[in-house]
Design an enzyme around this catalytic site. Structure first.
Site, PDB file in Angstrom:
ATOM      1  N   ASP A   1       6.660  -3.201  -9.418  1.00 47.07           N
ATOM      2  CA  ASP A   1       5.150  -2.898  -9.071  1.00 47.07           C
ATOM      3  C   ASP A   1       4.639  -2.797 -10.608  1.00 47.07           C
ATOM      4  O   ASP A   1       4.794  -1.710 -11.240  1.00 47.07           O
ATOM      5  CB  ASP A   1       5.090  -1.608  -8.591  1.00 47.07           C
ATOM      6  CG  ASP A   1       3.492  -1.302  -8.252  1.00 47.07           C
ATOM      7  OD1 ASP A   1       2.816  -2.043  -8.831  1.00 47.07           O
ATOM      8  OD2 ASP A   1       3.301  -0.229  -7.593  1.00 47.07           O
TER       9      ASP A   1
ATOM     10  N   HIS B   1      -2.878  -1.609  -1.695  1.00 47.40           N
ATOM     11  CA  HIS B   1      -2.062  -1.961  -2.970  1.00 47.40           C
ATOM     12  C   HIS B   1      -1.512  -3.331  -2.873  1.00 47.40           C
ATOM     13  O   HIS B   1      -1.334  -3.867  -1.771  1.00 47.40           O
ATOM     14  CB  HIS B   1      -0.908  -0.669  -3.109  1.00 47.40           C
ATOM     15  CG  HIS B   1      -0.559  -0.718  -4.305  1.00 47.40           C
ATOM     16  ND1 HIS B   1      -1.071  -0.876  -5.720  1.00 47.40           N
ATOM     17  CD2 HIS B   1       0.956  -0.944  -5.186  1.00 47.40           C
ATOM     18  CE1 HIS B   1       0.012  -0.690  -6.659  1.00 47.40           C
ATOM     19  NE2 HIS B   1       0.824  -0.754  -6.254  1.00 47.40           N
TER      20      HIS B   1
ATOM     21  N   CYS C   1      -4.909  -3.191  -9.233  1.00 45.53           N
ATOM     22  CA  CYS C   1      -3.618  -3.629  -8.677  1.00 45.53           C
ATOM     23  C   CYS C   1      -3.329  -4.942  -8.410  1.00 45.53           C
ATOM     24  O   CYS C   1      -2.438  -5.629  -8.941  1.00 45.53           O
ATOM     25  CB  CYS C   1      -2.936  -2.867  -7.432  1.00 45.53           C
ATOM     26  SG  CYS C   1      -4.344  -3.056  -6.041  1.00 45.53           S
TER      27      CYS C   1
END
Lengths: 736, 305
Positions: free
Chosen positions: A548, A532, A488
């Site tokens: 995202d 994350h 991520c």
């Protein structure tokens, strides 16, 4: 100067042995009870309270006790000193229970200390076995001085938790070497009690608490054994267990009522420099990949309503603005917290939840994105981070309010927007070039954002916890164009750079995504592996919008959690993967137990105590009246317990066959065929057989075996045990 | 293959119809070296029972009919001057038999009663300064009319205690009565009963009964029962220690009749009414029926340890 090695002579008749063994046993038991209540209360209360004064009070009590006994010894002119002659068995139990409480400290003590203590234990063991003489008396005091000096040199002090525990272990070892009189044994029992307590200074988790209770039972067992001429391990252990259970009401009263004062005096010594896994105040490639291997719990959440969809569970943590080409960080702190009303405009019904955050030594409080209320435990920063007033060093519980749809920061200041555009000069030229060309092609900012996400989802980009290393200095270039494999943080970083390069304010938000609902306790557990990073971009008219990029690469990460999205081969904690159903079921149960322990026992603080007392009709008592209340309640409970125990008298112990017979009766009671009080075995078997003919044969066989065992001529003990087992099997096999 | 004891019970059962439990209890009493008290109305077969047992065991039998003018000497015997030998010779009384039926014991005066009871207890007789051993085995079966009948001297409690077991025969049930009416004369049946045992093997069996194992839990049960008789307010007084010993001895014999070498709680329960009833007396009005009911309740209530 004769060497009075305690070569365990046959137990000398005790001076105060009463005439009949029965009365002796009874008096012994009562004396034990008198002893055990303060010991166990002392032991139990402080850890339940989680406070140091308990530790101190215990020390004071022990000191007074010693003073009194020394005074008594002096006045009685030593004529009554009993040479220590317990049975060998009890002596051994004492050794074992001391070992039990001392051994876990070996992981914390310096090696030389462990060795010294081990030598003392070994010496005593050999003495007991008659292989080695006890050390001469003069040896112990200089040894004690020497090891105290050693401890001082090691820790720079003799006080405090670590040095204190080290000293306690050493002194217990040395005391073993001069175990001569009964009072030495008593001192050792107390030392063992204190050592059992010290474990709670390091951890107050449920396993450690259970270990302490087990240790207390073991110590009490050896203490009882020391008082008896022919100790029986099972009987002593049973007595110790019974005493512990009898002290439970006392423990509960003290737990509930012991005054809890806020302030450093009352808190446990803090672990400094403890390694804590969790989010950090900066992000560079690889920092989240390492977290993905950790099954440690970050926090637990109870929702007031239903649990939101997994794709809504963005837990907001540190927000990063500054990028130096490799690492993202918060950057220079500008006006650190907002004045006036929040600029978040909720667009959906607020979600209420209660968060229990594990300590992480940092100030941020995780909050469900986007927080729309600020708990009293913290404040909110300009970039919507919840921040605690102090670093979170103990488990913290707070209420949160969030709105999953929102409009935030539409009127962001120019200063902030400028911060959201900064890029280090001279880094990542290929990325900048790409951003420029893509921005030129895209009609609007929105279209550009979509185009970048499109690139991640359509081109060969992979989501993995084990990305290849990026060759510097142009790490974003290396990732976007060469390796194309990342976790991520790689995507968030690259995306933010792409945005900034195209003139769109962007920032990196870190936190956690998802969580697993524990069906046992009905709450959400979020582990470190679920850490994350995502982005927020500022769009004209919309304010800060969450984007995202990981979702573009690996939609399953967002929709169903990390376990579904990383390759099978990537290391991920088993608890997080959850692909072993039994293990995850056990895991859920264990976590629910831990959570209950945390919520109900460890989190019972001054505030909770106050509200509990208010429910009982006591309005905010000060600590003096609380102490009085506690002393009163302790007296009442001790009195009640004492009366109950003494009135119940010695319980008739069932012999094993009778116990089996009762078990059979309980089994048959479900069919209404329980044994009548005066019913003989054969009559009962006949009655059962006529009521339930299929059982007749089995019942007769069981009755016959029972009669042979209980009333037949005494067989060989081994045969007896065997046929007792057979009887137990037959009883269990009976299907009423 | 039945044991000799079983055969004795069966054989007595052919004469005394439908009274197997009582016969068995009587035999257990004999095996435990106790004495038996049979309490019932005249004509229900007390004498027949005694004679059937005596014949089946091959023992010498004597019967003493107690009346209110019976003297101790009539039981024990007298010394008579023998003029030919110029000396007193002892003429042994009916008590010198292996089985003595003392019929209607409570019709004799206490003085005569106690002469028999002393002989039962001591198993010897002292007449005119010389002590004579009674035969072994020695077994007294005393019968007693219910105390409300006229012309009876009730046995005092201390005397009742000398009897190990008391049984009641009661009326036979319909089938037994019919068989009795239809069958042969009892007297002629008795005459042809063959002995199943001889005195020596009976003595051996008596020794064996004494050696039957009683485990700890069983002794607990004996104690619990005895204690319960003492604790309850429904009984005037509890069992004496001798009562407890009697209970155990009788239960041992009962187990032996079953061919067992250990006592079970149910042996105790079987013999308890027979051993305890005549030693206990219900408090208050206390007729014998209510005592029996109390004892049955006691057995149901005292838990087996």
């Amino acid at each position: 100067m004769s060497d009075r090695a305690p070569s365990t002579p046959p137990a000398a008749p005790m001076a105060d042995a009463p005439s009949t063994p029965r009365t002796a046993a009874r008096i012994d038991a009562r004396r034990e009870a008198l002893w055990a209540v303060p010991v166990i209360a002392l032991l139990g209360a402080p850890w339940m309270l989680g406070v140091r004064p308990g530790w101190m009070l215990a020390g004071i009590a022990l000191g007074l006790w010693r003073l009194v006994s020394v005074a008594r010894r002096l006045t009685s002119a030593r004529q009554h000193e009993v040479v220590f002659a317990p049975s060998r068995a009890a002596d051994g139990w004492l050794l074992v229970s001391l070992l039990l409480v001392a051994a876990p400290h070996a992981q914390r003590l310096p090696i030389w200390l462990t060795v010294v203590v081990a030598i003392a234990f070994g010496w005593r063991t050999l003495t007991r076995l008659g292989r080695l003489a006890a050390p001469p008396r003069w040896l112990v005091p200089p040894l004690a001085a020497a090891v105290s000096l050693g401890v001082y040199l090691q820790y720079g002090t003799l006080f405090g938790r670590d040095a204190g525990v080290a000293l306690l272990c050493l002194m217990a070892g040395l005391k073993l070497l001069e175990l001569r009189a009964r009072r030495d044994a008593n001192v050792l029992v107390f030392l063992a009690c204190f050592l059992a307590l010290t474990h709670l200074l390091y951890s107050q988790s449920l396993p450690v608490a259970l270990f302490s209770v087990a240790a207390v039972v073991a110590i009490a067992t050896s203490m009882i054994g020391l008082q008896q001429r022919e100790p029986n391990l099972r009987a002593s252990a049973a007595t110790a267990l019974r005493l512990t259970v009898q002290s439970l009401p006392l423990m509960v009263v003290m737990f509930v009522l012991f005054p809890r004062l806020p302030g450093p005096l009352w808190s446990l010594p803090r672990d400094t420099g403890r390694a804590v896994t969790g989010l950090s105040d900066s992000m560079s490639p690889g920092s989240f990949g390492s977290l993905s291997a950790s099954a440690e719990v970050a926090f637990r959440v109870e929702f007031k309503g239903p649990v939101p969809r997994p794709s809504q569970l963005y837990w907001r943590g540190p927000v990063f603005w500054a990028f130096d080409g490799l690492t993202w960080s918060a950057g220079p702190e500008i006006e650190s917290h907002r004045e006036g009303p929040l600029t978040v405009q909720p667009l959906s019904a607020p979600i209420e939840y209660a968060m229990t955050l594990e300590p992480h030594d940092e100030r941020w409080l995780l909050a469900l994105d986007m927080p729309v209320a600020v708990p009293p435990e913290g404040r909110i920063s300009q970039d919507y981070q919840l921040l605690a007033h102090q670093p979170v060093r103990t488990r913290l519980r707070y209420e949160g309010l969030a709105s999953v749809a929102y409009r935030a920061g539409a009127g962001e200041s120019a200063d902030s927007l400028a911060r959201g555009l900064q890029l280090p000069t001279g880094f990542n030229p290929r990325t900048r070039e790409l951003a420029r060309s893509m921005r030129a092609q895209a009609g609007s900012e929105r279209a550009y954002v979509e185009a970048v996400l499109q690139r991640f989802s359509t081109e060969d980009y992979f989501y993995t916890t084990q990305p290849p290393l990026l060759a510097g200095p142009h790490t974003v270039d290396a990732f976007l164009f060469d390796t194309r494999r990342g976790f991520c943080e790689h995507y968030a970083s690259a995306f933010a750079v792409m945005m900034r390069a195209a003139g769109i304010p962007a920032r990196v938000v870190t936190g956690y995504l998802g969580g697993v609902v524990n069906p046992v306790g009905n709450y959400l557990v979020v582990r470190q592996a679920e850490a994350h990073a995502w982005n927020e971009v500022w769009l004209q008219g919309q304010g800060w919008v969450r984007v995202d990029p990981t979702a573009a690469v690996s939609p399953s990460r967002v929709q169903s959690g990390i376990a579904a999205s990383v390759p099978e081969a990537d290391p991920l904690p088993m608890l997080v993967r959850g692909n072993v159903p039994l293990l995850s079921r056990v895991g859920f149960t264990l976590d629910a137990v831990t959570n209950a322990w945390n919520q109900w026992v460890l989190a019972y603080n001054a505030q909770r105590q106050r509200s509990l007392l208010q429910d009982l009709g006591l309005d905010a008592p000060d600590w003096q009246s609380l102490s009085l209340l506690m002393v009163g309640a302790v007296c009442v409970v001790a009195l009640l317990t004492g009366v109950l125990v003494l009135r119940a008298g010695p319980r008739r112990r069932l012999d094993p066959e009778a116990a089996l017979w009762d078990r059979l009766s309980r089994r048959l009671a479900r069919s209404g065929l329980a044994r009548e009080p005066g019913e003989g075995p054969r009559a009962w078997a006949a009655r059962v057989g006529s009521a339930r003919p299929p059982l007749a044969a089995a019942m007769n066989a069981i009755a016959q075996r029972y009669i042979d065992l209980r009333y037949g001529s005494p067989p060989d003990p081994r045969d007896r045990a065997r046929s007792r087992r057979a009887l137990a099997r037959a009883i269990d096999a009976l299907e009423p | 293959m039945s044991t000799p004891l079983q055969r004795v019970i069966d054989q007595v059962g052919t004469v005394v119809l439908g009274k197997q439990p009582q016969v068995r209890l009587a035999l257990a009493c004999l095996l435990a070296r106790g004495h038996l008290l049979v309490e019932d109305l005249p004509g229900v077969g007390k004498t027949t029972l005694a004679q059937a047992i005596a014949r089946s065991l091959g023992l010498a039998f004597q019967r003493i009919q107690f009346t209110n003018d019976l003297l101790p000497a009539d039981i024990l015997g007298v010394s008579v001057f023998d003029s030919t030998r110029q000396a007193f010779t002892f003429h042994a009384g009916p008590v010198f038999a292996q089985i003595v039926l003392a019929d209607e014991l409570n019709r004799a005066t206490p003085r005569t009663q106690s002469a028999l009871l002393e002989a039962m207890e001591e198993r010897q007789v002292t007449v005119e300064g010389s002590t004579r051993e009674l035969p072994d085995p020695f077994f007294v079966i005393a019968t007693q009319n219910p105390s409300h009948q006229l012309g009876t001297f009730d046995l005092p409690e201390s005397q009742l205690d000398r009897f190990l077991v008391r049984i009641r025969l009661g009326y036979p049930d319909a089938a037994a009565e019919r068989a009795l009416l239809a069958g042969e004369d009892r007297r002629s049946l008795l005459a042809v009963l063959p002995p199943c045992l001889d005195p020596a093997s009976l003595r051996a069996l008596q020794d064996e009964a004494r050696a039957v194992h009683a485990s700890g839990p069983l002794l607990d049960y004996v104690q619990a029962l005895v204690t319960a008789t003492r604790a309850t307010t429904e009984l005037a007084h509890g069992l004496s220690p001798r009562g407890g010993l009697a209970l155990l001895a009788c239960a041992r014999a009962w187990a032996l009749i079953d061919g067992r070498r250990h006592v079970e709680p149910e042996d105790l329960q079987a013999v308890f009414p027979g051993v305890a009833a005549h030693r206990l007396q219900a408090a208050g009005s206390g007729d014998s029926a209510s005592t029996d009911a109390r004892i049955a309740r006691l057995l149901a209530e005292v838990p087996l340890p």
